[in-house]
Design a protein around this motif. Structure first.
Motif, PDB file in Angstrom:
ATOM      1  N   ALA A 143      -6.113  -4.685   0.877  1.00  0.00           N
ATOM      2  CA  ALA A 143      -6.088  -3.624   1.883  1.00  0.00           C
ATOM      3  C   ALA A 143      -6.209  -4.193   3.296  1.00  0.00           C
ATOM      4  CB  ALA A 143      -7.220  -2.625   1.618  1.00  0.00           C
ATOM      5  N   GLU A 170      -2.553   7.430  -3.656  1.00  0.00           N
ATOM      6  CA  GLU A 170      -2.839   6.389  -2.673  1.00  0.00           C
ATOM      7  C   GLU A 170      -3.274   5.185  -3.484  1.00  0.00           C
ATOM      8  OE1 GLU A 170      -5.642   5.397   1.224  1.00  0.00           O
ATOM      9  OE2 GLU A 170      -5.680   7.403   0.320  1.00  0.00           O
ATOM     10  N   ARG A 203      -3.648  -3.590   6.538  1.00  0.00           N
ATOM     11  CA  ARG A 203      -4.190  -2.596   7.467  1.00  0.00           C
ATOM     12  C   ARG A 203      -3.291  -2.473   8.694  1.00  0.00           C
ATOM     13  NH1 ARG A 203      -9.088  -4.388   7.499  1.00  0.00           N
ATOM     14  NH2 ARG A 203      -9.674  -3.058   5.767  1.00  0.00           N
ATOM     15  N   LEU A 260      -6.547   4.127  -5.399  1.00  0.00           N
ATOM     16  CA  LEU A 260      -7.532   4.344  -4.341  1.00  0.00           C
ATOM     17  C   LEU A 260      -7.966   5.804  -4.277  1.00  0.00           C
ATOM     18  CD1 LEU A 260      -5.941   2.229  -1.457  1.00  0.00           C
ATOM     19  CD2 LEU A 260      -7.796   1.556  -2.999  1.00  0.00           C
ATOM     20  N   ARG A 285       0.883  -1.174   0.000  1.00  0.00           N
ATOM     21  CA  ARG A 285       0.000   0.000   0.000  1.00  0.00           C
ATOM     22  C   ARG A 285       0.915   1.217   0.000  1.00  0.00           C
ATOM     23  NH1 ARG A 285      -5.495   0.647   2.187  1.00  0.00           N
ATOM     24  NH2 ARG A 285      -6.025   2.852   2.024  1.00  0.00           N
ATOM     25  N   ALA A 293      -9.455  -5.620  -4.013  1.00  0.00           N
ATOM     26  CA  ALA A 293      -8.882  -4.487  -3.277  1.00  0.00           C
ATOM     27  C   ALA A 293      -9.114  -4.635  -1.778  1.00  0.00           C
ATOM     28  CB  ALA A 293      -9.484  -3.177  -3.779  1.00  0.00           C
ATOM     29  N   ASP A 294     -10.297  -5.084  -1.386  1.00  0.00           N
ATOM     30  CA  ASP A 294     -10.609  -5.258   0.040  1.00  0.00           C
ATOM     31  C   ASP A 294      -9.674  -6.273   0.688  1.00  0.00           C
ATOM     32  OD1 ASP A 294     -12.647  -3.430  -0.147  1.00  0.00           O
ATOM     33  OD2 ASP A 294     -14.258  -4.914  -0.237  1.00  0.00           O
ATOM     34  N   LEU A 349      -2.893   0.555  -4.095  1.00  0.00           N
ATOM     35  CA  LEU A 349      -2.460  -0.779  -3.713  1.00  0.00           C
ATOM     36  C   LEU A 349      -1.642  -1.344  -4.862  1.00  0.00           C
ATOM     37  CD1 LEU A 349      -5.853  -2.150  -2.316  1.00  0.00           C
ATOM     38  CD2 LEU A 349      -3.917  -1.261  -0.984  1.00  0.00           C
TER      39      LEU A 349
END
Length: 311
Positions: free
Chosen positions: A170, A130, A174, A92, A63, A166-167, A132
């Motif tokens: 990410a 921003e 995190r 993003l 990220r 993407a989820d 990924l």
């Protein structure tokens, strides 16, 4: 291929470094952690950039957040250090231009760029970035059924499969989270996104269905039938997919709506219980109140009162 024992994400930032050293240190980090690139800052300002990296058994996730700058994967850099990899960049926030032999492309948030990291390119972020990033070896890309030639990059608009991809990326990156990602699911999702082929793994269907539910959580008319249509599988198969995870679509939907309402009430973001119910997808405030007390052992009104007292 499940995650098993996994390295923790590694964070690198130019913040706090001498301004004259930031570009060199950023290039050095990326050459080791991701892909070798030449970089220059824009607007005569020092580069302010942060990257979180996570190495899976075969894929590398990152990220990246940064101030306005330009990066280049030049022929000389490729000859010096070949990556033998495919690079995937998902924007993003902000816009990014991508210059390649076939011209210039402008990418917007939600779009996924897939390119051969050993073909020269330039990327620019005039308002910062921003994004990924995912790097996978050429051999893995071919095993996934991706196009053998990426002489022209793929640019894929956001869809539920892309957003699920993407989820997952990410979530693994995190801050403060324990990395927990099934690489097989991640790669199957990428293959589906890149080729348009329907995913075959039930775990992928489950992830995509959950993403669809999150995006439509406030819709009081959301049902298992609509979720199934939204992700392109039969309602029967959707039921089996959720059963394999130890739940059902209605139970998962209720669970996520209650969690959302609890967050709204505990932070005092709503003026009344009925508002929390409506903003969480409940058609009836009375039904919501009953389910809330059943789940949390206290009344929604009491939680809201406590939040107001704290404020």
């Amino acid at each position: 291929m499940t995650s098993g024992m996994m390295n923790a994400p590694v964070r690198f930032s130019t913040a706090g470094l001498p301004e004259t050293d930031r570009i060199a240190r950023w290039e050095e980090h990326n050459a080791k952690a991701l892909i070798g690139l030449r970089c220059r800052s824009l607007h005569d300002t020092a580069l302010d950039a942060t990257e979180i990296n996570l190495q899976l058994p075969t894929a590398h996730l990152a990220r990246v957040v940064g101030s306005p700058h330009v990066v280049e994967r030049a022929k000389s850099e490729i000859r010096r250090v070949s990556s033998d990899a495919v690079a995937c960049y998902l924007t993003l926030a902000g816009e990014a231009f991508f210059y390649h032999d076939d011209g210039v492309r402008l990418l917007h948030p939600g779009q996924l760029l897939v390119c051969d990291a050993d073909q020269p390119f330039m990327r620019g972020f005039s308002h910062g970035l921003e994004e990924l990033a995912v790097k996978i070896p050429h051999t893995v890309w071919r095993d996934l059924g991706g196009p053998r030639s990426l002489s022209q990059p793929l640019i894929i608009d956001g869809a539920v499969l892309t957003r699920t991809f993407a989820d997952l990326v990410a979530g693994a990156l995190r801050p403060g989270a324990t990395p927990d990602v099934d690489e097989e699911v991640l790669l199957e999702l990428l293959a589906s996104v890149a080729t348009g082929r329907a995913p075959s793994l039930s775990a992928v269907h489950l992830s995509v269905a959950k993403t669809y539910i999150e995006e439509h959580l406030t819709d009081t008319g959301l049902s298992a039938a609509r979720v199934a249509r939204g992700v392109g599988i039969s309602e029967r198969h959707l039921s089996r997919v959720f059963a394999s995870g130890g739940t059902s679509v209605p139970r998962h939907l209720l669970h996520r709506r209650l969690e959302r309402a609890h967050a709204l009430l505990s932070t005092g973001e709503v003026a009344a219980v009925a508002e929390a119910a409506a903003r969480s997808g409940f058609a009836s405030a009375a039904h919501f109140s009953h389910r809330f007390k059943e789940r949390y052992g206290l009344r929604a009104t009491d939680l809201l009162r406590e939040a107001r007292a704290r404020a």
